[in-house]
Design a protein around this motif. Structure first.
Motif, PDB file in Angstrom:
ATOM      1  N   LEU A  37       0.717  -1.336   0.095  1.00 31.43           N
ATOM      2  CA  LEU A  37      -0.117  -0.205  -0.147  1.00 31.43           C
ATOM      3  C   LEU A  37       1.073   1.305   0.019  1.00 31.43           C
ATOM      4  CD1 LEU A  37      -1.963  -2.285   1.056  1.00 31.43           C
ATOM      5  CD2 LEU A  37      -3.082  -0.258   2.544  1.00 31.43           C
ATOM      6  N   ASP A  38       0.342   2.404  -0.034  1.00 32.84           N
ATOM      7  CA  ASP A  38       0.962   3.697   0.023  1.00 32.84           C
ATOM      8  C   ASP A  38      -0.159   4.381   0.741  1.00 32.84           C
ATOM      9  OD1 ASP A  38       2.308   6.011  -0.524  1.00 32.84           O
ATOM     10  OD2 ASP A  38       1.063   6.751  -2.124  1.00 32.84           O
ATOM     11  N   GLY A  39       0.107   5.851   1.052  1.00 37.76           N
ATOM     12  CA  GLY A  39      -0.607   6.479   1.920  1.00 37.76           C
ATOM     13  C   GLY A  39      -1.761   7.142   1.253  1.00 37.76           C
ATOM     14  N   GLY A  40      -2.554   8.004   1.773  1.00 37.60           N
ATOM     15  CA  GLY A  40      -3.836   8.811   1.290  1.00 37.60           C
ATOM     16  C   GLY A  40      -4.573   7.972   0.699  1.00 37.60           C
ATOM     17  N   VAL A  41      -5.463   8.751  -0.144  1.00 40.75           N
ATOM     18  CA  VAL A  41      -6.683   8.022  -0.675  1.00 40.75           C
ATOM     19  C   VAL A  41      -6.104   6.536  -1.845  1.00 40.75           C
ATOM     20  CG1 VAL A  41      -8.434   8.349  -2.529  1.00 40.75           C
ATOM     21  CG2 VAL A  41      -7.853  10.214  -1.142  1.00 40.75           C
ATOM     22  N   THR A  42      -4.919   6.710  -2.572  1.00 36.37           N
ATOM     23  CA  THR A  42      -4.467   5.605  -3.233  1.00 36.37           C
ATOM     24  C   THR A  42      -4.230   4.353  -2.220  1.00 36.37           C
ATOM     25  OG1 THR A  42      -3.161   6.889  -4.404  1.00 36.37           O
ATOM     26  CG2 THR A  42      -2.601   4.773  -4.606  1.00 36.37           C
ATOM     27  N   LEU A  60     -10.388   4.082  -7.014  1.00 34.59           N
ATOM     28  CA  LEU A  60      -9.488   5.245  -6.898  1.00 34.59           C
ATOM     29  C   LEU A  60     -10.470   6.385  -7.288  1.00 34.59           C
ATOM     30  CD1 LEU A  60      -6.527   6.214  -6.424  1.00 34.59           C
ATOM     31  CD2 LEU A  60      -6.435   5.860  -8.762  1.00 34.59           C
ATOM     32  N   VAL A  61     -11.375   6.233  -8.289  1.00 35.93           N
ATOM     33  CA  VAL A  61     -12.127   7.379  -8.600  1.00 35.93           C
ATOM     34  C   VAL A  61     -13.316   7.698  -7.716  1.00 35.93           C
ATOM     35  CG1 VAL A  61     -13.874   8.189 -10.145  1.00 35.93           C
ATOM     36  CG2 VAL A  61     -11.769   7.146 -11.070  1.00 35.93           C
ATOM     37  N   VAL A  62     -13.955   6.595  -6.943  1.00 31.50           N
ATOM     38  CA  VAL A  62     -14.951   6.757  -6.239  1.00 31.50           C
ATOM     39  C   VAL A  62     -14.481   7.401  -4.622  1.00 31.50           C
ATOM     40  CG1 VAL A  62     -16.467   5.471  -4.346  1.00 31.50           C
ATOM     41  CG2 VAL A  62     -16.290   4.634  -6.987  1.00 31.50           C
ATOM     42  N   PHE A  63     -13.122   6.928  -4.008  1.00 31.25           N
ATOM     43  CA  PHE A  63     -12.917   7.527  -2.910  1.00 31.25           C
ATOM     44  C   PHE A  63     -12.361   8.919  -3.230  1.00 31.25           C
ATOM     45  CE2 PHE A  63     -12.091   2.780  -1.785  1.00 31.25           C
ATOM     46  CZ  PHE A  63     -13.232   2.960  -0.892  1.00 31.25           C
ATOM     47  N   SER A  64     -12.090   9.272  -4.499  1.00 30.29           N
ATOM     48  CA  SER A  64     -11.370  10.435  -4.627  1.00 30.29           C
ATOM     49  C   SER A  64     -12.650  11.795  -4.689  1.00 30.29           C
ATOM     50  CB  SER A  64     -10.535  10.729  -5.871  1.00 30.29           C
ATOM     51  OG  SER A  64      -9.562  10.013  -5.814  1.00 30.29           O
ATOM     52  N   LEU A  88      -8.997  10.552 -13.388  1.00 34.75           N
ATOM     53  CA  LEU A  88      -9.420   9.633 -14.263  1.00 34.75           C
ATOM     54  C   LEU A  88      -8.272   9.210 -15.206  1.00 34.75           C
ATOM     55  CD1 LEU A  88     -12.494  11.995 -15.258  1.00 34.75           C
ATOM     56  CD2 LEU A  88     -12.588   9.867 -14.053  1.00 34.75           C
ATOM     57  N   GLY A  89      -7.336   9.922 -15.327  1.00 36.28           N
ATOM     58  CA  GLY A  89      -6.549   9.452 -16.399  1.00 36.28           C
ATOM     59  C   GLY A  89      -5.566   8.486 -15.628  1.00 36.28           C
ATOM     60  N   LEU A  90      -5.409   8.655 -14.396  1.00 33.26           N
ATOM     61  CA  LEU A  90      -4.586   7.458 -13.657  1.00 33.26           C
ATOM     62  C   LEU A  90      -5.317   6.230 -13.638  1.00 33.26           C
ATOM     63  CD1 LEU A  90      -2.288   6.665 -11.914  1.00 33.26           C
ATOM     64  CD2 LEU A  90      -3.300   7.853  -9.862  1.00 33.26           C
ATOM     65  N   ALA A  91      -6.622   6.249 -13.360  1.00 33.46           N
ATOM     66  CA  ALA A  91      -7.481   5.107 -13.125  1.00 33.46           C
ATOM     67  C   ALA A  91      -7.651   4.594 -14.317  1.00 33.46           C
ATOM     68  CB  ALA A  91      -8.847   5.671 -12.763  1.00 33.46           C
ATOM     69  N   LEU A  92      -7.800   5.194 -15.817  1.00 37.90           N
ATOM     70  CA  LEU A  92      -7.502   4.650 -17.014  1.00 37.90           C
ATOM     71  C   LEU A  92      -6.453   3.921 -17.144  1.00 37.90           C
ATOM     72  CD1 LEU A  92      -9.853   7.028 -18.943  1.00 37.90           C
ATOM     73  CD2 LEU A  92     -10.609   4.940 -18.391  1.00 37.90           C
ATOM     74  N   PHE A  93      -5.378   4.385 -16.847  1.00 35.70           N
ATOM     75  CA  PHE A  93      -4.151   4.102 -17.203  1.00 35.70           C
ATOM     76  C   PHE A  93      -3.786   2.714 -16.376  1.00 35.70           C
ATOM     77  CE2 PHE A  93      -0.794   5.590 -19.855  1.00 35.70           C
ATOM     78  CZ  PHE A  93       0.398   4.568 -19.366  1.00 35.70           C
ATOM     79  N   ILE A  94      -4.111   2.779 -15.138  1.00 36.97           N
ATOM     80  CA  ILE A  94      -4.007   1.459 -14.317  1.00 36.97           C
ATOM     81  C   ILE A  94      -4.953   0.286 -14.997  1.00 36.97           C
ATOM     82  CG2 ILE A  94      -4.425   0.558 -11.894  1.00 36.97           C
ATOM     83  CD1 ILE A  94      -3.797   3.459 -10.958  1.00 36.97           C
TER      84      ILE A  94
END
Length: 296
Positions: A37-42, A60-64, A88-94
């Motif tokens: 894990l990392d910290g924060g919302v991620t 990731l999108v929902v919790f943000s 959104l870009g990060l979520a799509l890329f992942i």
């Protein structure tokens, strides 16, 4: 003028895109395959994805969303718009990228996962966007109650990693803390730059000789301002110029030698500098030509 703004906008979004790619590499190639894990919302999204069978991109999108809504009333709308596009870009890329597991070494996973993630977050923040909503929460609580942003994020992550230790394992929590530390440090370095600057204020009766020597031997620009009479170890002091300069930390010992050579009783105050812009700081004065010196 229009072209300049357009180019700046393209540059900003291009760098944010690079940040997204780096962050997604850290997540998909290192942290996700190994359950770290990392910290924060991620970190929340990663933890929940371990417990329930829901895609990390959706989480990731929902919790943000709550943090972005908070950000709408806390920071500028422009930052929120950029952050929505970034998340959104990060979520799509992942979701669409597919990296194989690079290493099974837990220490390497923590370090390099944090390195890529921190670089991605740092580049995004430098260009007016966030990939993690916990920073927005920090800004809001700082505004509302006066808590420092660092304290808020630290408390947020202490709670998150405590839950991780209880729900998953202490080992995963410890490696996740290491990942967070690396991420935070790399984020700071990316935002502030790798150059480490320090501010120096010098009070000395031999101010004229000191400032000329600093410019000649060190090549650093400086500012002087008038000081009023005061009392020191030698009694009442006369009026003289106070020297103020900012140099790279690597040159501080050389500056000490210069000052000690001229006035070993000089009063010196040093302080950290987070950011600098303009002036002759990044391009020190030409030590050979010294065109400015005759004007002193």
């Amino acid at each position: 003028m229009k072209n300049s703004k357009t180019l700046k906008l393209i540059s900003e979004y291009g760098q944010i895109a690079l940040g997204i790619v780096l962050a997604s590499i850290g997540l998909k190639a290192f942290l996700l395959p190994n359950g770290f894990l990392d910290g924060g919302v991620t970190g929340i999204a990663l933890l929940v994805s371990r417990l329930v069978d829901i895609n990390i991109s959706i989480l990731l999108v929902v919790f943000s969303i709550p943090f972005l809504i908070l950000g709408y009333y806390t920071v500028s709308k422009r930052i929120v718009v950029k952050s929505i596009a970034s998340i959104l870009g990060l979520a799509l890329f992942i979701h669409f990228e597919n990296f194989g597991t690079i290493t099974d070494d837990k220490l390497l996973i923590s370090i390099f996962g944090g390195l890529f993630l921190g670089a991605g977050i740092g580049i995004s923040i430098r260009n007016g966007s966030v990939l993690d909503g916990s920073e927005i929460l920090g800004v809001y609580l700082n505004d509302k109650f006066g808590f420092s942003i660092g304290q808020v994020i630290l408390l947020f992550n202490i709670i998150l990693f405590s839950i991780t230790a209880y729900v998953i394992s202490i080992e995963v929590a410890l490696y996740s803390i290491l990942t967070y530390i690396v991420t935070a440090k790399v984020t700071d370095l990316t935002i502030e730059g790798f150059e480490d600057f320090i501010g120096v204020t010098i009070v000395s009766k031999k101010y004229l000789e000191i400032k000329v020597t600093i410019m000649k031997e060190l090549g650093a620009g400086l500012t002087t301002y008038k000081g009023s009479k005061g009392f020191g170890s030698q009694g009442e002091q006369e009026d003289f110029d106070i020297i103020h300069t900012i140099i790279n930390r690597i040159d501080i010992k050389k500056m000490h030698r210069i000052i000690d050579r001229i006035d070993e009783n000089a009063f010196i105050v040093e302080f950290d500098v987070n950011n600098v812009k303009g002036g002759v700081l990044r391009h020190y004065l030409d030590k050979k030509k010294n065109k400015i010196l005759p004007k002193i």
